[in-house]
Design an enzyme around this catalytic site. Structure first.
Site, PDB file in Angstrom:
ATOM      1  N   GLU A 348       0.869  -1.175   0.000  1.00 40.37           N
ATOM      2  CA  GLU A 348       0.000   0.000   0.000  1.00 40.37           C
ATOM      3  C   GLU A 348       0.903   1.221   0.000  1.00 40.37           C
ATOM      4  O   GLU A 348       1.603   1.494   0.978  1.00 40.37           O
ATOM      5  CB  GLU A 348      -0.933   0.017   1.198  1.00 40.37           C
ATOM      6  CG  GLU A 348      -1.930   1.159   1.075  1.00 40.37           C
ATOM      7  CD  GLU A 348      -2.956   1.118   2.147  1.00 40.37           C
ATOM      8  OE1 GLU A 348      -3.875   0.288   2.043  1.00 40.37           O
ATOM      9  OE2 GLU A 348      -2.829   1.894   3.100  1.00 40.37           O
ATOM     10  N   CYS A 382      -1.448   9.197   3.240  1.00 42.67           N
ATOM     11  CA  CYS A 382      -1.471   8.837   1.821  1.00 42.67           C
ATOM     12  C   CYS A 382      -2.763   9.256   1.139  1.00 42.67           C
ATOM     13  O   CYS A 382      -2.801   9.368  -0.087  1.00 42.67           O
ATOM     14  CB  CYS A 382      -1.260   7.338   1.662  1.00 42.67           C
ATOM     15  SG  CYS A 382      -2.447   6.350   2.571  1.00 42.67           S
TER      16      CYS A 382
END
Length: 584
Positions: A348, A382
């Protein structure tokens, strides 16, 4: 192979945990706001006492590190320690913030070990030392991997679902009992506001309970008579030893997000946690160590600020699966290095979340949401709403309102009840962010020039005021790179096609938001945006019941939801033939 060759590019990333009340699914912004309100209320002291801790002091010469070298892929856990105390309010109670007085250690094979150099954990809000820790590397990683491999082969862990379900439930209980303590320390170490860290650790409790439930529901497989007298049974089995590399911006949540399903699957696990949150990692390791149902070696945790332990995990032929959360450049290195052993990899990685605002959007809702998408976790997330895409018809309104709102954001340390934005992780990061913004002034229009705080009571910390830069190109650095700080671009589009083109103009595909009063129009645009998650008329609302993952340069694999456990399972098919039936 160097995983950590560009410290400025290696930053941690975070997905949000479940909402605090499992019966609700409110957007992230509302939960955090509720926490901040609760910080302003008077609370009664706790009636319970914390578990007694050893008072022995480990002596070792320590040195103050160059904090600019403490990059995202580092970590630690700690051992026996004594405490100094200062009062710091948290939601629901007043709680003692404990400052480590001794040297934090690694938790490997059921034992505390002190090895490696001694570094100091630094509070980014004021530059003070929070505590010291042993810095590990390849030796600690190797010992942890050997212990995990032995535990997988010799204990009942992989073959006893009931044991794993009980252990995960007990771990959830143990973490829940110490939420205030862990959250307070995390706020001091990585600079996030106390309401945010409390929410993070509380959410991790729910994710552990979800993992415990998945043991009972996702480990049985299926069976069928596929031909007369032929019986086929497919069974999900644990892959083996899992390596988890977690970042500093949300070390508890992002570790639990992978650790829970890995343990639920029956894997044994080696966790590398980040040095910037060393004392928080220590507390989490103590909580792990307190669960008697977890055999020695099933979970080991070590610390590393350098670049030897993590590469060892990636390249080791004893590690069967790697899960990494962090930057896209490092993710590419990991994928390449892991290919030599053909181990499974879950990544990720980075994101540049576009916030697409259509002409019919409710700006009274949109503006505070867009602000929150920038300041949450101090812009080090993020899914930070770093790109604001606005239809030309409302560009003037949004430009003015957003600029004014960002200019009013209040900065402060994690325990400041009125703060909306804390510091970035260190001064080197603040300088890196400022250099990107300064470069953007040569090709963009400055709507709000934030910058480092250089005077006043916050000058000793790594504080950075929000910046907003209007750009008309998508091929510039501030659009294409993760800034990982409180910086937004303001971009104008003319129609739906233009909005989608601009939204998809980066290598990233993690998350996006679309704002419109026409739900069908919003869904139509959302369908064309290439991201793993699209929020419609909200931002940051994520549930442990549904998967999280990205596309394109944001990685592959899924955590959370029913697919999470599958990242750590292999499917074995058994076929049995009844020859007495086949003879007929």
């Amino acid at each position: 192979m160097a995983l950590l060759d560009q410290p400025g590019d290696l930053r941690g990333f975070l997905f949000q945990p479940q909402q605090l009340d499992p019966s609700r699914r409110l957007p992230l912004r509302k939960d955090i706001d509720a926490y901040r309100r609760s910080l302003r209320e008077e609370r009664t002291p706790p009636t319970h006492q914390q578990d007694p801790l050893p008072a022995s002091v480990l002596t070792r010469a320590s040195r103050r590190p160059d904090v600019s070298q403490l990059t995202e892929a580092v970590g630690t856990v700690a051992g026996p320690f004594s405490w100094r105390q200062r009062k710091c309010p948290v939601p629901g109670r007043d709680h003692e913030v404990r400052t480590m007085n001794t040297i934090a250690q690694h938790w490997i094979n059921g034992q505390w070990t002190g090895s490696g150099s001694v570094l100091e954990s630094i509070n980014p809000a004021d530059g003070t030392v929070v505590g010291s820790f042993y810095d590990g590397g390849e030796a600690e990683a190797s010992a942890a991997v050997d212990a995990a491999a032995a535990a997988f082969a010799t204990t009942e862990w992989a073959r006893t679902p009931s044991l794993r379900a009980t252990a995960l439930s007990r771990l959830a209980d143990a973490l829940e009992a110490r939420v205030p303590e862990v959250a307070a320390m995390l706020s001091r170490e990585n600079g996030k506001l106390l309401g945010e860290t409390t929410w993070e650790v509380s959410g991790a409790v729910g994710w552990l309970r979800y993992a415990a439930a998945s043991v009972r529901t996702q480990t049985a497989g299926r069976a069928a008579e596929t031909a007369p007298g032929q019986y086929t049974h497919s069974v999900p089995e644990p892959l083996g030893v899992a390596g988890i590399i977690s970042p500093w911006n949300s070390p508890i949540m992002l570790t639990v997000r992978a650790l829970g399903p890995a343990l639920a699957a029956g894997c044994t696990v080696v966790v590398k946690l980040p040095a910037q949150t060393a004392l928080t990692n220590q507390l989490f390791a103590r909580i792990l160590a307190s669960v008697p149902e977890i055999p020695a070696g099933v979970v080991s945790v070590f610390t590393e600020s350098g670049n030897t332990g993590a590469p060892f995990l990636v390249s080791s032929d004893k590690i069967d699966v790697i899960n990494y959360t962090g930057s896209t450049p490092v993710g590419r290195h990991i994928a390449a290095a892991a290919s030599t052993t053909l181990k499974r990899v879950g990544l990720e990685l980075g994101g540049k979340a576009p916030m697409v605002i259509l002409p019919d959007a409710d700006l009274d809702m949109v503006i505070p949401t867009v602000v929150q998408s920038l300041v949450l976790m101090n812009g080090q997330f993020c899914c930070t709403g770093s790109r604001v895409l606005v239809h030309r018809d409302i560009a003037d309104q949004v430009r003015t309102r957003l600029t004014n709102a960002l200019a009013q954001v209040r900065l402060g340390s994690g325990d400041d009840k009125d703060a909306q934005l804390g510091p970035v992780i260190d001064r080197a990061s603040a300088q890196r962010v400022d250099a990107i913004v300064e470069e953007a002034t040569s090709y963009g229009t400055v709507l709000l020039r934030g910058g480092m705080v250089t005077d006043g009571p916050l000058a000793a910390g790594a504080f950075y005021r929000p910046s907003l830069i209007e750009v008309d190109r998508t091929d510039v650095r501030i659009v294409q790179e993760e800034v990982f700080g409180p910086v937004q671009t303001f971009e104008i589009f003319d129609d739906e096609d233009d909005a989608v083109t601009k939204a998809n103009a980066t290598i990233y595909g993690l998350a996006a938001s679309v704002f419109s009063s026409d739900s069908m129009k919003a869904r139509r645009i959302a369908r064309r945006i290439r991201t793993g998650t699209v929020w419609i008329n909200t931002w940051g609302a994520i549930s442990e019941d549904f998967e999280e993952g990205g596309v394109k340069g944001s990685g592959y694999g899924y955590l959370c939801g029913p697919r999470a456990i599958e990242e750590f399972q292999a499917l074995k098919v058994y076929v049995e033939q009844d020859h007495t039936q086949s003879a007929h």
